[in-house]
Write a protein that holds these residues in place. Structure first.
Motif, short mmCIF file in Angstrom:
data_model
loop_
_atom_site.label_atom_id
_atom_site.label_comp_id
_atom_site.label_asym_id
_atom_site.label_seq_id
_atom_site.Cartn_x
_atom_site.Cartn_y
_atom_site.Cartn_z
N ALA A 73 0.81 -1.22 0.00
CA ALA A 73 0.00 0.00 0.00
C ALA A 73 0.84 1.27 0.00
CB ALA A 73 -0.93 0.00 1.21
N TYR A 74 2.00 1.22 0.67
CA TYR A 74 2.84 2.42 0.75
C TYR A 74 3.71 2.60 -0.49
CZ TYR A 74 1.46 2.31 5.68
OH TYR A 74 0.75 2.29 6.84
N ASP A 75 3.85 1.55 -1.30
CA ASP A 75 4.65 1.65 -2.52
C ASP A 75 3.95 2.62 -3.47
OD1 ASP A 75 5.77 -0.42 -1.07
OD2 ASP A 75 5.83 -1.85 -2.74
N GLY A 76 4.58 3.74 -3.72
CA GLY A 76 3.96 4.78 -4.52
C GLY A 76 3.17 5.78 -3.68
N GLY A 77 3.21 5.61 -2.36
CA GLY A 77 2.57 6.57 -1.46
C GLY A 77 3.43 7.81 -1.30
N THR A 78 3.07 8.65 -0.35
CA THR A 78 3.82 9.90 -0.15
C THR A 78 3.85 10.31 1.31
OG1 THR A 78 1.86 11.28 -0.48
CG2 THR A 78 3.23 10.86 -2.44
N PHE A 79 4.84 11.12 1.63
CA PHE A 79 4.76 11.98 2.80
C PHE A 79 4.14 13.26 2.25
CE2 PHE A 79 7.97 9.10 4.48
CZ PHE A 79 7.48 8.91 5.76
N TYR A 80 2.99 13.63 2.79
CA TYR A 80 2.21 14.73 2.21
C TYR A 80 1.97 15.89 3.16
CZ TYR A 80 -1.32 11.92 4.62
OH TYR A 80 -2.01 11.19 5.56
N ARG A 81 2.39 15.75 4.41
CA ARG A 81 2.09 16.80 5.39
C ARG A 81 3.30 17.03 6.29
NH1 ARG A 81 -1.84 16.10 10.48
NH2 ARG A 81 -2.17 18.27 11.01
N THR A 82 3.57 18.29 6.57
CA THR A 82 4.56 18.66 7.57
C THR A 82 3.91 19.66 8.51
OG1 THR A 82 6.79 19.51 7.95
CG2 THR A 82 5.60 20.49 6.10
N VAL A 83 4.01 19.39 9.79
CA VAL A 83 3.45 20.28 10.81
C VAL A 83 4.65 20.85 11.56
CG1 VAL A 83 1.83 20.48 12.74
CG2 VAL A 83 1.44 18.76 10.97
N THR A 84 4.79 22.17 11.53
CA THR A 84 6.01 22.81 12.05
C THR A 84 5.69 23.96 13.00
OG1 THR A 84 6.10 24.36 10.19
CG2 THR A 84 7.25 22.27 9.90
N THR A 85 6.63 24.20 13.91
CA THR A 85 6.53 25.36 14.78
C THR A 85 7.41 26.50 14.28
OG1 THR A 85 8.21 24.41 16.24
CG2 THR A 85 5.91 24.07 16.85
N GLU A 86 8.41 26.19 13.46
CA GLU A 86 9.29 27.22 12.88
C GLU A 86 9.49 26.92 11.41
OE1 GLU A 86 12.88 27.94 15.06
OE2 GLU A 86 11.84 27.72 16.95
N PRO A 87 8.80 27.57 10.50
CA PRO A 87 7.75 28.54 10.77
C PRO A 87 6.49 27.85 11.30
CG PRO A 87 7.85 28.12 8.42
CD PRO A 87 8.97 27.33 9.05
#
Length: 170
Positions: free
Chosen positions: A36-50
Motif C-alpha cells: 500500500a505504501y509503494d507509490g505513497g507519499t509523505f504529504y504533510r509537515t506540521v512545524t513550529t518554525e515557521p
C-alpha cells in the motif's frame, strides 16, 4: 523487527515494537505486505518554525504520510493508547494518524522532537486519548528532518515526497 521507507530523499529505517503495540504493528505490516505504501507519499509537515498551525494552541512537529492514491484502506483498528503500551511520542517515534479513537487505518506520522501532547492525556486532540505509537526511527532521522523542512503550502508538502516502497526486515 524493522521496516525501511525508501523515499526519494533517502531511507528511513524504523524499529517496530510488536511487544507493546502488537495490534498497531500488525496493522502497519498488513499495509506493507499489501504494498500500500509503494507509490505513497509523505504529504504533510506540521512545524513550529515557521508556525504553520495558527489555529492550534498546542503546537507539534511531525511529518505525515500514507498509502498510494486509490488504495482501499482496511477497516480501522482499535486505538492502542500510550497509557497502556508505555510508549511515548519522543523524537523519531512512529505513530498512527487518526481522527477519532478507533479510526486509524494506513496514515502514519513521525515525531520531530518530543511531542508529549500526542500521548494519552495530551491536549493536541480534544478527546485526550492520544495516538498509537508503535515504533521509532533507528536510521535516517536526517531524512525525516529534511522532509519536515521541505516546502509546504500551509501543512501540505509541495511537492509531496514520494515513498518508493516500504520493506519489512527481520
Amino acid at each position: 523487527m524493522r521496516a525501511v521507507f525508501l523515499t526519494e530523499l533517502g531511507e528511513i529505517e524504523v524499529e517496530l515494537d510488536d511487544k507493546r503495540a502488537p495490534a498497531t504493528v500488525k496493522n502497519f505490516l498488513r499495509y506493507v505486505k499489501a504494498k500500500a505504501y509503494d507509490g505513497g507519499t509523505f504529504y504533510r509537515t506540521v512545524t513550529t518554525e515557521p508556525d504553520n498551525q495558527p489555529d492550534k494552541t498546542i503546537k507539534i512537529n511531525v511529518i505525515q504520510g500514507g498509502a498510494r492514491e486509490g488504495f482501499k484502506a482496511f477497516p480501522p483498528i482499535a486505538l492502542e493508547r500510550t497509557s497502556k503500551t508505555g510508549l511515548k511520542h519522543k523524537d523519531g517515534v512512529l505513530s498512527m494518524a487518526r481522527d477519532t479513537p478507533d479510526s486509524a487505518t494506513e496514515a502514519i506520522f513521525i515525531c520531530v522532537g518530543d511531542q508529549p501532547e500526542l500521548d494519552f492525556g495530551g491536549k493536541r486532540n480534544p478527546d485526550g486519548q492520544g495516538f498509537a505509537a508503535f515504533g521509532k526511527v533507528v536510521r535516517g532521522m536526517e531524512v525525516v528532518k529534511k522532509i519536515h523542512k521541505s516546502h509546504a503550502d500551509g501543512q501540505a508538502l509541495t511537492p509531496k515526497i514520494a515513498i518508493k516502497k516500504v520493506v519489512q526486515k527481520p
